[in-house]
Design a protein around this motif. Structure first.
Motif, mmCIF file in Angstrom:
data_model
loop_
_atom_site.group_PDB
_atom_site.id
_atom_site.type_symbol
_atom_site.label_atom_id
_atom_site.label_comp_id
_atom_site.label_asym_id
_atom_site.label_seq_id
_atom_site.Cartn_x
_atom_site.Cartn_y
_atom_site.Cartn_z
ATOM 1 N N THR A 150 0.834 -1.210 0.000
ATOM 2 C CA THR A 150 0.000 0.000 0.000
ATOM 3 C C THR A 150 0.865 1.255 0.000
ATOM 4 O O THR A 150 0.603 2.202 -0.754
ATOM 5 C CB THR A 150 -0.929 0.010 1.230
ATOM 6 N N ALA A 151 1.904 1.254 0.826
ATOM 7 C CA ALA A 151 2.786 2.424 0.920
ATOM 8 C C ALA A 151 3.419 2.710 -0.447
ATOM 9 O O ALA A 151 3.517 3.864 -0.878
ATOM 10 C CB ALA A 151 3.865 2.193 1.974
ATOM 11 N N MET A 152 3.824 1.656 -1.131
ATOM 12 C CA MET A 152 4.430 1.780 -2.454
ATOM 13 C C MET A 152 3.437 2.385 -3.444
ATOM 14 O O MET A 152 3.770 3.273 -4.231
ATOM 15 C CB MET A 152 4.825 0.373 -2.925
ATOM 16 N N GLN A 153 2.201 1.867 -3.407
ATOM 17 C CA GLN A 153 1.156 2.358 -4.301
ATOM 18 C C GLN A 153 0.872 3.843 -4.028
ATOM 19 O O GLN A 153 0.727 4.630 -4.961
ATOM 20 C CB GLN A 153 -0.115 1.505 -4.108
ATOM 21 N N PHE A 154 0.814 4.223 -2.771
ATOM 22 C CA PHE A 154 0.596 5.635 -2.408
ATOM 23 C C PHE A 154 1.731 6.502 -2.949
ATOM 24 O O PHE A 154 1.507 7.586 -3.473
ATOM 25 C CB PHE A 154 0.513 5.800 -0.886
ATOM 26 N N ALA A 155 2.964 6.024 -2.779
ATOM 27 C CA ALA A 155 4.129 6.815 -3.211
ATOM 28 C C ALA A 155 4.133 6.982 -4.730
ATOM 29 O O ALA A 155 4.470 8.044 -5.259
ATOM 30 C CB ALA A 155 5.415 6.163 -2.739
ATOM 31 N N LEU A 156 3.730 5.952 -5.441
ATOM 32 C CA LEU A 156 3.751 5.968 -6.905
ATOM 33 C C LEU A 156 2.643 6.817 -7.505
ATOM 34 O O LEU A 156 2.860 7.542 -8.472
ATOM 35 C CB LEU A 156 3.530 4.546 -7.418
ATOM 36 N N ALA A 157 1.449 6.690 -6.960
ATOM 37 C CA ALA A 157 0.281 7.252 -7.645
ATOM 38 C C ALA A 157 -0.539 8.202 -6.785
ATOM 39 O O ALA A 157 -1.477 8.825 -7.280
ATOM 40 C CB ALA A 157 -0.612 6.114 -8.136
ATOM 41 N N GLY A 158 -0.190 8.344 -5.508
ATOM 42 C CA GLY A 158 -0.984 9.199 -4.622
ATOM 43 C C GLY A 158 -0.876 10.664 -5.020
ATOM 44 O O GLY A 158 0.202 11.155 -5.304
ATOM 45 N N GLY A 159 -2.004 11.357 -5.030
ATOM 46 C CA GLY A 159 -2.012 12.770 -5.401
ATOM 47 C C GLY A 159 -1.821 13.670 -4.196
ATOM 48 O O GLY A 159 -1.506 13.203 -3.102
ATOM 49 N N ASP A 160 -1.997 14.972 -4.410
ATOM 50 C CA ASP A 160 -1.943 15.964 -3.337
ATOM 51 C C ASP A 160 -0.572 16.023 -2.672
ATOM 52 O O ASP A 160 -0.453 16.314 -1.492
ATOM 53 C CB ASP A 160 -2.993 15.619 -2.267
ATOM 54 N N ASN A 161 0.468 15.730 -3.449
ATOM 55 C CA ASN A 161 1.808 15.564 -2.898
ATOM 56 C C ASN A 161 2.596 16.886 -2.753
ATOM 57 O O ASN A 161 3.292 17.102 -1.785
ATOM 58 C CB ASN A 161 2.610 14.613 -3.778
ATOM 59 N N TYR A 162 2.516 17.728 -3.769
ATOM 60 C CA TYR A 162 3.176 19.041 -3.760
ATOM 61 C C TYR A 162 4.667 18.994 -3.457
ATOM 62 O O TYR A 162 5.233 19.908 -2.870
ATOM 63 C CB TYR A 162 2.426 20.025 -2.850
ATOM 64 N N GLU A 163 5.300 17.903 -3.877
ATOM 65 C CA GLU A 163 6.758 17.869 -3.932
ATOM 66 C C GLU A 163 7.146 18.181 -5.382
ATOM 67 O O GLU A 163 6.301 18.169 -6.281
ATOM 68 C CB GLU A 163 7.278 16.491 -3.522
ATOM 69 N N LEU A 164 8.426 18.459 -5.606
ATOM 70 C CA LEU A 164 8.890 18.708 -6.968
ATOM 71 C C LEU A 164 9.567 17.466 -7.510
ATOM 72 O O LEU A 164 10.312 16.795 -6.801
ATOM 73 C CB LEU A 164 9.881 19.877 -6.990
ATOM 74 N N CYS A 165 9.299 17.156 -8.772
ATOM 75 C CA CYS A 165 10.018 16.106 -9.483
ATOM 76 C C CYS A 165 10.794 16.808 -10.591
ATOM 77 O O CYS A 165 10.224 17.603 -11.338
ATOM 78 C CB CYS A 165 9.035 15.091 -10.052
ATOM 79 N N HIS A 180 3.705 -3.287 -13.307
ATOM 80 C CA HIS A 180 2.606 -2.505 -13.887
ATOM 81 C C HIS A 180 1.622 -2.129 -12.797
ATOM 82 O O HIS A 180 0.735 -2.909 -12.474
ATOM 83 C CB HIS A 180 1.932 -3.302 -15.009
ATOM 84 N N PRO A 181 1.802 -0.940 -12.225
ATOM 85 C CA PRO A 181 0.935 -0.521 -11.115
ATOM 86 C C PRO A 181 -0.529 -0.464 -11.549
ATOM 87 O O PRO A 181 -0.826 -0.056 -12.671
ATOM 88 C CB PRO A 181 1.439 0.883 -10.765
ATOM 89 N N ARG A 182 -1.417 -0.853 -10.634
ATOM 90 C CA ARG A 182 -2.855 -0.844 -10.933
ATOM 91 C C ARG A 182 -3.352 0.560 -11.192
ATOM 92 O O ARG A 182 -4.108 0.834 -12.103
ATOM 93 C CB ARG A 182 -3.635 -1.438 -9.751
ATOM 94 N N GLN A 183 -2.927 1.469 -10.321
ATOM 95 C CA GLN A 183 -3.447 2.832 -10.384
ATOM 96 C C GLN A 183 -2.307 3.770 -10.731
ATOM 97 O O GLN A 183 -1.211 3.631 -10.216
ATOM 98 C CB GLN A 183 -3.996 3.197 -9.017
ATOM 99 N N ARG A 184 -2.576 4.735 -11.605
ATOM 100 C CA ARG A 184 -1.482 5.613 -12.016
ATOM 101 C C ARG A 184 -1.594 7.020 -11.440
ATOM 102 O O ARG A 184 -0.602 7.721 -11.359
ATOM 103 C CB ARG A 184 -1.385 5.658 -13.544
ATOM 104 N N GLY A 185 -2.802 7.418 -11.038
ATOM 105 C CA GLY A 185 -2.925 8.742 -10.445
ATOM 106 C C GLY A 185 -4.318 9.295 -10.599
ATOM 107 O O GLY A 185 -5.258 8.569 -10.906
ATOM 108 N N TRP A 186 -4.422 10.583 -10.407
ATOM 109 C CA TRP A 186 -5.704 11.243 -10.352
ATOM 110 C C TRP A 186 -5.946 12.041 -11.623
ATOM 111 O O TRP A 186 -5.105 12.795 -12.069
ATOM 112 C CB TRP A 186 -5.731 12.179 -9.142
#
Ligand code: ADP
Ligand code: MG
Length: 328
Positions: A257-272, A317-323
Protein backbone atom coordinates in the motif's frame (compact mmCIF):
# COMPACT_ATOMS: atom_id res chain seq x y z
CA UNK A 1 -23.40 40.02 7.21
CA UNK A 2 -23.26 40.84 3.48
CA UNK A 3 -20.76 40.43 0.68
CA UNK A 4 -18.96 43.67 1.46
CA UNK A 5 -18.58 42.87 5.17
CA UNK A 6 -17.05 39.53 4.24
CA UNK A 7 -14.63 41.17 1.80
CA UNK A 8 -13.61 43.67 4.47
CA UNK A 9 -12.92 40.86 6.96
CA UNK A 10 -10.74 39.14 4.37
CA UNK A 11 -8.91 42.40 3.62
CA UNK A 12 -8.13 43.08 7.27
CA UNK A 13 -6.97 39.60 8.06
CA UNK A 14 -4.69 39.21 5.06
CA UNK A 15 -3.18 42.73 5.01
CA UNK A 16 0.37 42.63 3.67
CA UNK A 17 2.17 45.70 2.37
CA UNK A 18 4.22 45.48 -0.84
CA UNK A 19 5.83 48.33 -2.74
CA UNK A 20 4.93 46.80 -6.08
CA UNK A 21 1.19 47.01 -5.32
CA UNK A 22 0.07 50.36 -6.76
CA UNK A 23 -3.58 49.60 -6.01
CA UNK A 24 -4.77 46.54 -4.09
CA UNK A 25 -8.21 45.27 -3.07
CA UNK A 26 -11.13 47.69 -3.29
CA UNK A 27 -11.24 49.10 -6.81
CA UNK A 28 -12.43 47.45 -10.01
CA UNK A 29 -9.02 45.91 -10.58
CA UNK A 30 -5.60 45.83 -8.96
CA UNK A 31 -2.55 47.67 -10.33
CA UNK A 32 0.76 45.86 -9.98
CA UNK A 33 4.32 46.71 -11.00
CA UNK A 34 6.51 44.12 -12.68
CA UNK A 35 10.19 45.10 -13.00
CA UNK A 36 11.85 45.16 -16.41
CA UNK A 37 13.60 41.89 -17.20
CA UNK A 38 11.08 39.76 -15.30
CA UNK A 39 8.32 37.45 -16.41
CA UNK A 40 4.95 37.69 -14.70
CA UNK A 41 4.16 34.07 -13.75
CA UNK A 42 0.49 33.11 -13.29
CA UNK A 43 -1.12 29.94 -11.97
CA UNK A 44 -4.64 29.13 -10.80
CA UNK A 45 -6.27 26.15 -9.08
CA UNK A 46 -9.79 25.41 -7.88
CA UNK A 47 -10.81 23.36 -4.86
CA UNK A 48 -14.40 22.08 -4.72
CA UNK A 49 -16.00 20.62 -1.59
CA UNK A 50 -16.49 16.88 -1.95
CA UNK A 51 -14.02 16.71 -4.84
CA UNK A 52 -10.79 18.23 -3.53
CA UNK A 53 -11.55 18.30 0.17
CA UNK A 54 -13.94 16.64 2.60
CA UNK A 55 -16.96 18.44 3.94
CA UNK A 56 -16.13 19.69 7.43
CA UNK A 57 -12.46 20.48 6.71
CA UNK A 58 -11.27 23.23 9.07
CA UNK A 59 -11.57 26.66 7.37
CA UNK A 60 -7.99 27.64 8.29
CA UNK A 61 -6.66 24.45 6.67
CA UNK A 62 -8.66 25.27 3.52
CA UNK A 63 -7.27 28.80 3.42
CA UNK A 64 -3.71 27.55 3.74
CA UNK A 65 -4.14 24.79 1.21
CA UNK A 66 -5.97 26.85 -1.43
CA UNK A 67 -2.92 29.11 -1.53
CA UNK A 68 -0.36 26.30 -1.07
CA UNK A 69 -1.46 24.33 -4.13
CA UNK A 70 -1.03 27.44 -6.26
CA UNK A 71 2.33 28.36 -4.76
CA UNK A 72 3.44 24.81 -5.52
CA UNK A 73 2.81 25.51 -9.22
CA UNK A 74 4.90 28.67 -8.98
CA UNK A 75 7.62 26.70 -7.17
CA UNK A 76 7.71 24.17 -10.02
CA UNK A 77 8.44 27.05 -12.43
CA UNK A 78 11.19 28.43 -10.19
CA UNK A 79 9.17 31.61 -9.56
CA UNK A 80 8.93 33.88 -6.52
CA UNK A 81 5.30 34.50 -5.44
CA UNK A 82 4.21 38.11 -5.09
CA UNK A 83 0.42 38.54 -5.34
CA UNK A 84 -2.79 36.48 -5.34
CA UNK A 85 -6.48 36.74 -6.23
CA UNK A 86 -9.10 34.82 -4.27
CA UNK A 87 -12.48 33.73 -5.64
CA UNK A 88 -14.59 32.40 -2.82
CA UNK A 89 -18.01 30.82 -3.37
CA UNK A 90 -19.85 29.69 -0.25
CA UNK A 91 -23.39 28.68 0.65
CA UNK A 92 -23.93 31.35 3.35
CA UNK A 93 -22.28 34.51 4.71
CA UNK A 94 -20.51 32.70 7.54
CA UNK A 95 -18.16 35.11 9.35
CA UNK A 96 -16.55 32.31 11.38
CA UNK A 97 -15.74 30.40 8.23
CA UNK A 98 -14.39 33.47 6.44
CA UNK A 99 -12.25 34.53 9.42
CA UNK A 100 -10.72 31.06 9.79
CA UNK A 101 -10.18 30.76 6.06
CA UNK A 102 -8.54 34.19 5.82
CA UNK A 103 -6.28 33.42 8.82
CA UNK A 104 -5.03 30.15 7.29
CA UNK A 105 -4.49 31.88 3.94
CA UNK A 106 -2.66 34.79 5.60
CA UNK A 107 -0.43 32.49 7.61
CA UNK A 108 1.11 31.05 4.46
CA UNK A 109 0.91 34.33 2.51
CA UNK A 110 2.95 36.19 5.14
CA UNK A 111 5.70 33.58 5.05
CA UNK A 112 6.26 34.68 1.45
CA UNK A 113 5.29 38.37 1.78
CA UNK A 114 2.51 37.72 -0.69
CA UNK A 115 -0.24 40.35 -1.00
CA UNK A 116 -3.88 39.45 -1.69
CA UNK A 117 -4.85 42.07 -4.26
CA UNK A 118 -8.35 41.09 -5.34
CA UNK A 119 -10.92 38.42 -5.94
CA UNK A 120 -14.61 37.76 -5.94
CA UNK A 121 -17.07 36.68 -3.24
CA UNK A 122 -20.22 34.86 -4.31
CA UNK A 123 -22.97 32.60 -2.96
CA UNK A 124 -23.17 28.96 -4.04
CA UNK A 125 -21.78 25.49 -3.26
CA UNK A 126 -18.43 25.78 -1.42
CA UNK A 127 -15.68 26.27 -3.97
CA UNK A 128 -12.40 28.16 -3.80
CA UNK A 129 -10.25 29.42 -6.64
CA UNK A 130 -6.92 31.12 -6.01
CA UNK A 131 -4.85 32.75 -8.72
CA UNK A 132 -1.23 33.12 -7.68
CA UNK A 133 1.05 35.57 -9.42
CA UNK A 134 4.81 35.68 -9.19
CA UNK A 135 7.94 36.86 -10.91
CA UNK A 136 10.94 35.22 -12.48
CA UNK A 137 14.00 36.60 -14.33
CA UNK A 138 13.34 36.49 -18.09
CA UNK A 139 14.19 33.17 -19.69
CA UNK A 140 14.88 31.30 -16.43
CA UNK A 141 11.62 29.39 -16.01
CA UNK A 142 11.75 25.69 -15.21
CA UNK A 143 9.32 23.97 -17.54
CA UNK A 144 8.22 20.41 -18.24
CA UNK A 145 9.90 20.48 -21.61
CA UNK A 146 13.67 20.40 -21.09
CA UNK A 147 14.42 16.84 -19.93
CA UNK A 148 17.33 15.23 -21.84
CA UNK A 149 18.07 11.56 -22.48
CA UNK A 150 20.53 10.44 -19.79
CA UNK A 151 19.35 12.95 -17.16
CA UNK A 152 18.76 11.73 -13.63
CA UNK A 153 15.29 12.04 -12.09
CA UNK A 154 14.90 13.33 -8.54
CA UNK A 155 12.09 14.20 -6.15
CA UNK A 156 12.01 16.44 -3.10
CA UNK A 157 10.63 15.33 0.26
CA UNK A 158 8.69 12.10 0.70
CA UNK A 159 5.92 10.64 -1.44
CA UNK A 160 2.46 9.32 -0.63
CA UNK A 161 1.90 10.98 2.76
CA UNK A 162 -1.13 13.09 1.83
CA UNK A 163 -3.12 10.24 0.31
CA UNK A 164 -2.20 8.17 3.38
CA UNK A 165 -3.59 10.98 5.53
CA UNK A 166 -6.78 10.95 3.49
CA UNK A 167 -7.10 7.20 4.01
CA UNK A 168 -6.75 7.77 7.77
CA UNK A 169 -9.90 9.94 7.58
CA UNK A 170 -11.96 7.38 5.64
CA UNK A 171 -14.24 5.75 8.21
CA UNK A 172 -15.83 3.50 5.55
CA UNK A 173 -12.57 1.86 4.49
CA UNK A 174 -12.03 -1.76 5.61
CA UNK A 175 -8.72 -0.69 7.24
CA UNK A 176 -10.35 2.15 9.24
CA UNK A 177 -10.21 0.33 12.58
CA UNK A 178 -6.59 -0.72 12.12
CA UNK A 179 -5.62 2.86 11.20
CA UNK A 180 -7.22 4.18 14.38
CA UNK A 181 -4.78 1.98 16.33
CA UNK A 182 -1.78 3.80 14.83
CA UNK A 183 0.14 6.13 17.18
CA UNK A 184 -1.44 9.58 17.32
CA UNK A 185 1.71 11.46 16.26
CA UNK A 186 2.17 9.21 13.24
CA UNK A 187 -1.41 9.75 12.07
CA UNK A 188 -1.06 13.46 12.80
CA UNK A 189 2.06 13.71 10.59
CA UNK A 190 0.19 12.18 7.66
CA UNK A 191 -2.89 14.36 8.24
CA UNK A 192 -0.70 17.46 8.41
CA UNK A 193 0.82 16.57 5.04
CA UNK A 194 -2.72 16.42 3.64
CA UNK A 195 -4.02 19.59 5.29
CA UNK A 196 -1.00 21.88 5.23
CA UNK A 197 1.25 21.10 2.27
CA UNK A 198 4.48 23.09 2.13
CA UNK A 199 5.13 24.51 -1.34
CA UNK A 200 8.79 23.95 -2.28
CA UNK A 201 9.48 27.55 -3.27
CA UNK A 202 13.10 27.82 -2.12
CA UNK A 203 13.88 24.51 -3.79
CA UNK A 204 12.29 25.63 -7.06
CA UNK A 205 14.32 28.84 -7.09
CA UNK A 206 17.50 26.93 -6.34
CA UNK A 207 16.84 24.62 -9.28
CA UNK A 208 16.73 27.49 -11.81
CA UNK A 209 19.55 26.95 -14.27
CA UNK A 210 20.23 23.57 -12.61
CA UNK A 211 17.27 21.30 -13.41
CA UNK A 212 16.45 20.62 -17.07
CA UNK A 213 12.71 20.07 -16.39
CA UNK A 214 10.50 20.33 -13.33
CA UNK A 215 6.90 19.63 -12.29
CA UNK A 216 5.03 19.57 -9.00
CA UNK A 217 3.53 16.22 -8.08
CA UNK A 218 -0.06 17.27 -7.51
CA UNK A 219 -1.79 14.39 -9.32
CA UNK A 220 0.66 11.60 -8.45
CA UNK A 221 4.23 10.80 -9.46
CA UNK A 222 3.41 8.53 -12.41
CA UNK A 223 0.85 10.83 -14.01
CA UNK A 224 3.01 13.91 -13.53
CA UNK A 225 6.10 12.16 -14.90
CA UNK A 226 4.08 11.36 -18.00
CA UNK A 227 3.62 15.11 -18.43
CA UNK A 228 7.39 15.66 -18.36
CA UNK A 229 7.82 12.79 -20.81
CA UNK A 230 5.30 14.17 -23.28
CA UNK A 231 6.51 17.76 -23.06
CA UNK A 232 10.18 16.76 -23.38
CA UNK A 233 9.56 13.93 -25.89
CA UNK A 234 11.42 11.41 -23.76
CA UNK A 235 10.70 8.35 -21.63
CA UNK A 236 11.15 8.06 -17.86
CA UNK A 237 12.24 5.08 -15.78
CA UNK A 238 11.86 4.94 -12.01
CA UNK A 239 12.93 2.41 -9.41
CA UNK A 240 10.25 1.46 -6.90
CA UNK A 241 12.67 0.77 -4.06
CA UNK A 242 14.15 4.27 -4.38
CA UNK A 243 10.91 6.21 -3.87
CA UNK A 244 11.37 8.21 -0.65
CA UNK A 245 8.76 7.29 1.96
CA UNK A 246 8.28 8.81 5.40
CA UNK A 247 8.70 6.75 8.55
CA UNK A 248 5.04 7.50 9.30
CA UNK A 249 3.84 6.09 5.97
CA UNK A 250 5.90 2.94 6.48
CA UNK A 251 4.71 2.56 10.06
CA UNK A 252 0.99 2.76 9.30
CA UNK A 253 0.65 0.97 5.95
CA UNK A 254 1.90 -2.35 4.60
CA UNK A 255 4.72 -2.18 2.06
CA UNK A 256 2.44 -2.80 -0.93
CA UNK A 257 0.00 0.00 0.00
CA UNK A 258 2.79 2.42 0.92
CA UNK A 259 4.43 1.78 -2.45
CA UNK A 260 1.16 2.36 -4.30
CA UNK A 261 0.60 5.63 -2.41
CA UNK A 262 4.13 6.81 -3.21
CA UNK A 263 3.75 5.97 -6.90
CA UNK A 264 0.28 7.25 -7.65
CA UNK A 265 -0.98 9.20 -4.62
CA UNK A 266 -2.01 12.77 -5.40
CA UNK A 267 -1.94 15.96 -3.34
CA UNK A 268 1.81 15.56 -2.90
CA UNK A 269 3.18 19.04 -3.76
CA UNK A 270 6.76 17.87 -3.93
CA UNK A 271 8.89 18.71 -6.97
CA UNK A 272 10.02 16.11 -9.48
CA UNK A 273 12.89 17.27 -11.69
CA UNK A 274 15.41 16.05 -14.22
CA UNK A 275 19.04 17.06 -14.06
CA UNK A 276 22.27 16.19 -15.83
CA UNK A 277 24.01 13.40 -13.82
CA UNK A 278 27.16 15.45 -13.04
CA UNK A 279 25.03 18.03 -11.18
CA UNK A 280 23.14 15.57 -8.97
CA UNK A 281 25.57 15.48 -6.06
CA UNK A 282 25.79 19.27 -5.64
CA UNK A 283 22.06 19.75 -6.16
CA UNK A 284 21.25 17.29 -3.37
CA UNK A 285 23.76 19.01 -1.06
CA UNK A 286 22.44 22.51 -1.90
CA UNK A 287 18.82 21.46 -1.38
CA UNK A 288 19.73 19.79 1.88
CA UNK A 289 21.19 23.10 3.09
CA UNK A 290 17.69 24.57 2.53
CA UNK A 291 16.27 21.81 4.70
CA UNK A 292 14.88 20.03 1.65
CA UNK A 293 15.63 16.36 1.12
CA UNK A 294 16.05 15.23 -2.48
CA UNK A 295 16.27 11.66 -3.72
CA UNK A 296 17.39 10.19 -7.03
CA UNK A 297 14.59 7.90 -8.20
CA UNK A 298 15.36 7.12 -11.84
CA UNK A 299 16.44 8.43 -15.22
CA UNK A 300 15.34 9.85 -18.54
CA UNK A 301 15.56 7.53 -21.56
CA UNK A 302 14.84 7.83 -25.26
CA UNK A 303 11.28 6.91 -26.26
CA UNK A 304 8.02 7.61 -24.47
CA UNK A 305 6.04 6.58 -21.40
CA UNK A 306 7.01 5.85 -17.82
CA UNK A 307 8.50 2.48 -16.81
CA UNK A 308 8.49 1.31 -13.22
CA UNK A 309 11.17 -1.20 -12.17
CA UNK A 310 11.32 -3.33 -9.03
CA UNK A 311 14.50 -3.92 -7.00
CA UNK A 312 15.57 -6.70 -9.43
CA UNK A 313 15.17 -4.45 -12.45
CA UNK A 314 11.96 -6.14 -13.63
CA UNK A 315 9.18 -3.96 -14.97
CA UNK A 316 6.04 -3.78 -12.85
CA UNK A 317 2.61 -2.50 -13.89
CA UNK A 318 0.93 -0.52 -11.11
CA UNK A 319 -2.85 -0.84 -10.93
CA UNK A 320 -3.45 2.83 -10.38
CA UNK A 321 -1.48 5.61 -12.02
CA UNK A 322 -2.93 8.74 -10.45
CA UNK A 323 -5.70 11.24 -10.35
CA UNK A 324 -7.50 12.69 -13.36
CA UNK A 325 -10.85 14.48 -13.47
CA UNK A 326 -13.60 13.19 -15.85
CA UNK A 327 -12.04 9.76 -15.90
CA UNK A 328 -13.67 6.81 -14.16
P1 ADP B 1 -16.78 44.12 -8.73
O1 ADP B 1 -18.26 44.29 -8.52
O2 ADP B 1 -16.12 45.25 -9.46
O3 ADP B 1 -16.43 42.77 -9.24
P2 ADP B 1 -16.55 43.34 -6.03
O4 ADP B 1 -17.63 44.01 -5.28
O5 ADP B 1 -16.73 41.93 -6.44
O6 ADP B 1 -16.15 44.23 -7.26
O7 ADP B 1 -15.19 43.42 -5.20
C1 ADP B 1 -14.81 44.62 -4.58
C2 ADP B 1 -13.32 44.59 -4.37
O8 ADP B 1 -12.99 43.56 -3.44
C3 ADP B 1 -12.54 44.27 -5.63
O9 ADP B 1 -11.33 45.01 -5.59
C4 ADP B 1 -12.26 42.80 -5.53
O10 ADP B 1 -11.06 42.46 -6.19
C5 ADP B 1 -12.14 42.62 -4.01
N1 ADP B 1 -12.58 41.28 -3.60
C6 ADP B 1 -13.81 40.74 -3.66
N2 ADP B 1 -13.85 39.52 -3.13
C7 ADP B 1 -12.59 39.26 -2.71
C8 ADP B 1 -11.97 38.14 -2.11
N3 ADP B 1 -12.63 37.01 -1.82
N4 ADP B 1 -10.65 38.23 -1.84
C9 ADP B 1 -9.96 39.33 -2.15
N5 ADP B 1 -10.48 40.42 -2.72
C10 ADP B 1 -11.78 40.38 -3.01
MG1 MG C 1 -17.02 40.86 -8.13
Amino acid sequence: MGEFDLIERIRQRTAQAREDVVLGMGDDAALLNVSAGQHLVAATDTMVEGVHFLRGTAPADLGWKALAVNLSDLAAMGATPTWALLNLTMPAADATFVDGFADGFAQLARMHKLALVGGDTTQGPLSITVTALGVLPDGQALTRAGAQVGDALLVTGTLGDAVAGLRCLDRQHPDADALLQAPADTREFLLERLRRPTPRLAAGRLLRGVASACIDISDGLLVDLEHIGRASRVAAEIQLDRLPRSAALNAVFDAETAMQFALAGGDNYELCFSITPTKVHDAIADLSRLGCRATRIGRINAGSGVRVLDADGNEVHPRQRGWEHFRS
